[in-house]
Design an enzyme around this catalytic site. Structure first.
Site, PDB file in Angstrom:
ATOM      1  N   LYS A   2       0.852  -1.206   0.000  1.00  0.00           N
ATOM      2  CA  LYS A   2       0.000   0.000   0.000  1.00  0.00           C
ATOM      3  C   LYS A   2       0.881   1.247   0.000  1.00  0.00           C
ATOM      4  O   LYS A   2       1.515   1.582   0.994  1.00  0.00           O
ATOM      5  CB  LYS A   2      -0.924   0.049   1.229  1.00  0.00           C
ATOM      6  CG  LYS A   2      -1.970   1.158   1.044  1.00  0.00           C
ATOM      7  CD  LYS A   2      -2.473   1.763   2.316  1.00  0.00           C
ATOM      8  CE  LYS A   2      -1.900   3.081   2.730  1.00  0.00           C
ATOM      9  NZ  LYS A   2      -1.976   4.210   1.816  1.00  0.00           N
ATOM     10  N   GLU A  39       9.181   1.268  10.982  1.00  0.00           N
ATOM     11  CA  GLU A  39      10.289   2.219  10.844  1.00  0.00           C
ATOM     12  C   GLU A  39       9.640   3.588  10.926  1.00  0.00           C
ATOM     13  O   GLU A  39       8.871   3.975  10.040  1.00  0.00           O
ATOM     14  CB  GLU A  39      11.008   1.969   9.516  1.00  0.00           C
ATOM     15  CG  GLU A  39      12.405   2.573   9.501  1.00  0.00           C
ATOM     16  CD  GLU A  39      12.394   3.979   8.963  1.00  0.00           C
ATOM     17  OE1 GLU A  39      12.423   4.913   9.809  1.00  0.00           O
ATOM     18  OE2 GLU A  39      12.351   4.160   7.752  1.00  0.00           O
ATOM     19  N   CYS A  43      13.438  10.621   7.506  1.00  0.00           N
ATOM     20  CA  CYS A  43      13.434  10.217   8.913  1.00  0.00           C
ATOM     21  C   CYS A  43      14.843  10.216   9.508  1.00  0.00           C
ATOM     22  O   CYS A  43      14.999  10.251  10.722  1.00  0.00           O
ATOM     23  CB  CYS A  43      12.780   8.853   9.072  1.00  0.00           C
ATOM     24  SG  CYS A  43      13.423   7.649   7.922  1.00  0.00           S
ATOM     25  N   GLU A  87       9.988  15.985  15.510  1.00  0.00           N
ATOM     26  CA  GLU A  87      10.364  15.771  14.112  1.00  0.00           C
ATOM     27  C   GLU A  87       9.596  16.782  13.255  1.00  0.00           C
ATOM     28  O   GLU A  87       8.372  16.792  13.239  1.00  0.00           O
ATOM     29  CB  GLU A  87       9.999  14.344  13.685  1.00  0.00           C
ATOM     30  CG  GLU A  87      10.397  14.065  12.253  1.00  0.00           C
ATOM     31  CD  GLU A  87      10.152  12.617  11.830  1.00  0.00           C
ATOM     32  OE1 GLU A  87       9.032  12.111  12.041  1.00  0.00           O
ATOM     33  OE2 GLU A  87      11.086  12.006  11.295  1.00  0.00           O
TER      34      GLU A  87
END
Ligand code: NDP
Length: 476
Positions: free
Chosen positions: A174, A249, A283, A380
């Site tokens: 997906k 992750e 990331c 983040e």
């Protein structure tokens, strides 16, 4: 250029059951360039059941040699179509074309690595207390769901699908709603290379509809996810109901630590791209910089000079280093952090504004003397923003490095080997590099400590993660 526009199920492109479509926007121009079919939970059921059928009736029992041959062929076909894949990526997420070409090449290398890895992968024989003979088998799980994000759409799709297929599983992939094109191209190209129908299904569609239906489908044995920590948590909760395996992750707030004894000039020249590459939507972005006070001022000056030379603009031009952010929403999120920093009187040493009148562009932004209590230092941002602060004491600096809930990647710059190894041991992080900014190697495990994730992508560790371990004892 042909643009994929339908689900890829059972070896063919088709519309979704509900005929829903998602509009595609080019983030560099803000213009729509078409639409893609969106799957719904009924499509998920059909695709998963048919993937399970493909697993039971063939893929599970195919000889390792044959599986390897097919995956080599996939690598070859990806390479032959590298330019098409790169153009698609640039069009739908604004990735600079030079990076998009590299990433298409990386996707091919991933398939090649796992094609070869199949022959090296197996169990062990173990000396057990009862005498006799004990051995382990690594067996495929069945159908695996791979849910991937929009920042590195093709490489991440490849580094989840390839080891899962190599280990003998079927995959339902997906892609993110913002970036379905290269995943659909991967499904089509892999089938053209000889991957049997149903072994790799590609279902674009929303996270709420398709992602959750995958995470709860009884025939899905594992969910492998890359994306935000928040959605990772949700997937873990959903998967817990029938104890599905998960690997996650997730986010990061990676440190970049520069000691005064380092080749700090090289660190200053190269560090901007360790945080601004992919317009900061990475990331592993080194978004928290810890610089030893003795070199702090000249370091910041040189870092800003290097940042000012970065080429921001049209992602179709080969010299472009930073394209737009992926969407208006992502730019609004980043601008929220900048507004917060301004309200807290943070010093902007560079950037902070929109850089083009059209497209979701933002200047690379350097915030200096940042207080660790601030949001921009702790959270983040996923945009082109770096926070830099000086440090005096190694121990206190390391406490601050590890105060983050994340632990994905990071860099340590020093010429003192003992210090480098001491710091490597002390930092809570799944991936680190010394005197460099690398994070991803096809051959090596990649993943995070703490809220950066669970399990590992890449290397042989990823292949292990797509198998069940069976122990067998044989009496003598
Ligand atoms: P998400 O975590 O929402 O999306 C990642 C993938 O998960 C997409 O395919 C998404 O589908 C899917 N998804 C979303 N909700 C669900 C759900 N409930 N169940 C199953 N799958 C789901 O990331 P965003 O795109 O919203 O980005 C938000 C933030 O996440 C970024 O600002 C960044 O901080 C972080 N992020 C981290 C990444 C990383 O590499 N670790 C990558 C991307 C984002 P859909 O696109 O249809 O929503």
């Amino acid at each position: 250029m042909t643009i994929p526009s339908q689900l890829f199920v059972d070896g063919a492109a088709r519309e979704g059951v509900s005929n829903h479509r998602t509009t595609l926007i080019n983030p560099a121009t803000e213009e729509s360039f078409g639409s893609v079919a969106a799957a719904d939970p009924m499509d998920v059921s059909q695709a998963v059941e048919s993937a399970h059928g493909a697993w039971v009736s063939g893929w599970r029992d195919l000889s390792p040699g044959k599986r390897g041959e097919i995956l080599y062929a996939v690598a070859r076909v990806l390479r032959e179509n590298q330019e098409w894949l790169a153009q698609l990526e640039t069009l739908h997420i604004g990735k600079p074309i030079a990076d998009a070409r590299d990433e298409a090449g990386l996707g091919a290398r991933v398939f090649q690595f796992y094609a070869g890895a199949i022959a090296q992968f197996g169990g062990q024989t173990l000396p057990v207390g009862r005498g006799g003979f004990d051995f382990t088998l690594r067996q495929p799980m069945g159908v695996v769901a791979c849910i991937v994000p929009w920042n590195f759409p093709l490489p991440i799709a490849c580094w989840k699908a390839a080891p899962a297929l190599a280990a003998g599983n079927c995959v339902v992939l997906k892609p993110a709603s913002l970036s379905p094109l290269t995943a659909l191209a991967l499904g089509e190209l892999a089938h053209r290379a000889g991957l049997p129908s149903g072994v790799l299904q590609v279902l674009p569609g929303s996270g709420a509809a398709v992602g959750e239906a995958l995470a709860t489908h009884p025939l899905i044995r594992k969910v492998s996810f890359t994306g935000s920590t928040e959605v990772g948590r949700r997937i873990m909760e959903l998967a817990a109901r029938d104890v599905k395996r998960v690997s996650l992750e997730l986010g990061g707030k990676s440190p970049n630590i520069v000691f005064a004894d380092a080749d700090w000039q090289r660190a200053a020249d190269t560090s901007p791209m360790s945080v601004f590459a992919n317009t900061g939507q990475d990331c592993c972005a080194r978004s928290r910089m810890f610089v030893e006070r003795a070199i702090y001022e000249p370091f910041v000056e040189r870092f800003v000079a290097a940042t000012s030379k970065l080429v921001v603009g049209d992602p179709t031009r080969p010299e472009t280093q930073l394209g737009p952010l992926v969407s208006a929403a992502q730019r609004a999120t980043v601008e929220g952090y900048l507004a917060d920093a301004r309200a807290n009187s943070t010093r902007f040493a560079f950037g902070g504004k929109r850089s083009q009148s059209k497209g979701f562009y933002l200047e690379p932004t350097v915030l200096v003397d940042v207080d660790p209590g601030q949001r921009c230092w702790r959270e983040e941002i996923f945009g082109p923003v770096v926070c830099i602060a000086p440090f005096d004491d190694e121990k206190r600096m390391l406490q601050e490095v590890n105060a983050s809930p994340y632990g994905l990647s990071g860099s340590i710059w020093t010429n003192d080997l003992r210090r480098a190894l001491r710091v490597v041991r002390a930092v809570d992080s799944g991936v680190l590099s010394i005197n460099s900014h690398s994070s991803v190697h096809v051959e090596a495990p990649f993943g995070g400590f703490k809220q950066s994730g669970l399990g590992r992508d890449l290397g042989m560790a990823a292949m292990e993660g797509y198998t069940e371990l069976k122990n067998v004892y044989v009496a003598e």
